[in-house]
Write an enzyme that holds these catalytic residues in place. Structure first.
Site, PDB file in Angstrom:
ATOM      1  CE  LYS A  10     -45.211 -20.059  70.243  1.00  0.00           C
ATOM      2  NZ  LYS A  10     -44.427 -19.141  69.378  1.00  0.00           N
ATOM      3  CE1 TYR A  50     -48.055 -18.406  65.439  1.00  0.00           C
ATOM      4  CE2 TYR A  50     -47.699 -20.735  65.098  1.00  0.00           C
ATOM      5  CZ  TYR A  50     -47.624 -19.617  65.901  1.00  0.00           C
ATOM      6  OH  TYR A  50     -47.103 -19.713  67.174  1.00  0.00           O
ATOM      7  CG  ASN A 113     -41.471 -17.679  70.933  1.00  0.00           C
ATOM      8  OD1 ASN A 113     -42.180 -18.671  70.789  1.00  0.00           O
ATOM      9  ND2 ASN A 113     -41.805 -16.484  70.479  1.00  0.00           N
ATOM     10  CG  HIS A 116     -49.583 -17.812  70.458  1.00  0.00           C
ATOM     11  ND1 HIS A 116     -49.352 -16.822  69.534  1.00  0.00           N
ATOM     12  CD2 HIS A 116     -50.937 -17.831  70.665  1.00  0.00           C
ATOM     13  CE1 HIS A 116     -50.510 -16.280  69.184  1.00  0.00           C
ATOM     14  NE2 HIS A 116     -51.477 -16.876  69.856  1.00  0.00           N
ATOM     15  CD  GLU A 127     -54.912 -16.608  69.100  1.00  0.00           C
ATOM     16  OE1 GLU A 127     -54.679 -16.723  70.315  1.00  0.00           O
ATOM     17  OE2 GLU A 127     -54.167 -15.984  68.321  1.00  0.00           O
TER      18      GLU A 127
HETATM   19  P1  CMP Z   1     -46.078 -16.199  68.380  1.00  0.00           P
HETATM   20  O1  CMP Z   1     -46.478 -15.302  69.499  1.00  0.00           O
HETATM   21  O2  CMP Z   1     -46.497 -17.610  68.457  1.00  0.00           O
HETATM   22  O3  CMP Z   1     -46.619 -15.573  67.016  1.00  0.00           O
HETATM   23  C1  CMP Z   1     -45.933 -15.680  65.797  1.00  0.00           C
HETATM   24  C2  CMP Z   1     -44.671 -16.439  65.939  1.00  0.00           C
HETATM   25  O4  CMP Z   1     -43.809 -16.343  64.834  1.00  0.00           O
HETATM   26  C3  CMP Z   1     -43.884 -15.852  67.082  1.00  0.00           C
HETATM   27  O5  CMP Z   1     -44.489 -16.180  68.292  1.00  0.00           O
HETATM   28  C4  CMP Z   1     -42.503 -16.423  66.837  1.00  0.00           C
HETATM   29  O6  CMP Z   1     -42.366 -17.718  67.380  1.00  0.00           O
HETATM   30  C5  CMP Z   1     -42.487 -16.519  65.326  1.00  0.00           C
HETATM   31  N1  CMP Z   1     -41.662 -15.478  64.733  1.00  0.00           N
HETATM   32  C6  CMP Z   1     -41.939 -14.174  64.641  1.00  0.00           C
HETATM   33  N2  CMP Z   1     -40.958 -13.521  64.003  1.00  0.00           N
HETATM   34  C7  CMP Z   1     -40.045 -14.455  63.686  1.00  0.00           C
HETATM   35  C8  CMP Z   1     -38.808 -14.411  63.006  1.00  0.00           C
HETATM   36  N3  CMP Z   1     -38.318 -13.258  62.525  1.00  0.00           N
HETATM   37  N4  CMP Z   1     -38.119 -15.559  62.843  1.00  0.00           N
HETATM   38  C9  CMP Z   1     -38.636 -16.724  63.321  1.00  0.00           C
HETATM   39  N5  CMP Z   1     -39.806 -16.820  63.977  1.00  0.00           N
HETATM   40  C10 CMP Z   1     -40.501 -15.692  64.156  1.00  0.00           C
END
Ligand code: CMP
Length: 138
Positions: A10, A50, A113, A116, A127
């Site tokens: 990311k 998303y 984070n 993904h 995807e």
């Molecule tokens: P990702 O694996 O990219 O898939 C969905 C994303 O939503 C996840 O990683 C997080 O970055 C984000 N996400 C999921 N839950 C939360 C939350 N409670 N608050 C903020 N971001 C979230």
């Protein structure tokens, strides 16, 4: 089963110059990078990616974040790649992620984070079609 998974490093990972560190985690586990590119996600592709989170309280923050700067999109292949990559990545939140995982080492928050990964073989196929329309996908 030999599987493919889409990993997105990311924008936070690209901004912090840790693409190489993150890719090493997969390669050191015997997984193979079979496609890779840097690109800035448009709002359209981010919303498609998303779509299952539309309406959640973190959705707008997530779309703003994933589109703010280039990300690194990768297709990784290997035996049981989907599950192995999710295990290498760790739990969504850095506070829940196990020691040694990418998110434990590098993630700063649930949104920022770093990575993904596809959650199933079926979503990996979708995807790949979304992020790599130029790649053969069968
Ligand atoms: P990702 O694996 O990219 O898939 C969905 C994303 O939503 C996840 O990683 C997080 O970055 C984000 N996400 C999921 N839950 C939360 C939350 N409670 N608050 C903020 N971001 C979230």
């Amino acid at each position: 089963m030999i599987e493919k998974s889409v990993v997105l490093i990311k924008p936070d990972g690209v901004e912090r110059n840790i693409i190489g560190n993150i890719l090493s985690c997969y390669e050191d586990n015997g997984l193979k990078i079979v496609a890779l590119k840097l690109m800035k996600a448009t709002r359209e592709i981010a919303e498609k990616h998303y779509s299952q989170h539309k309406g959640k309280d973190f959705y707008e923050e997530l779309i703003t974040f994933i589109t703010r700067n280039p990300l690194c999109a990768v297709i990784i292949q290997g035996e049981d790649a989907v599950a192995r990559i999710r295990s290498i990545n760790g739990a969504t939140s850095p506070t829940d992620a196990a020691e040694g995982t990418i998110r434990h080492r590098y993630a700063r928050s649930k949104t920022e984070n770093c990575v993904h990964a596809s959650d199933t073989v079926e979503s990996a196929k979708e995807e790949i079609a979304l992020w790599f329309p130029e790649v053969e996908n069968n």
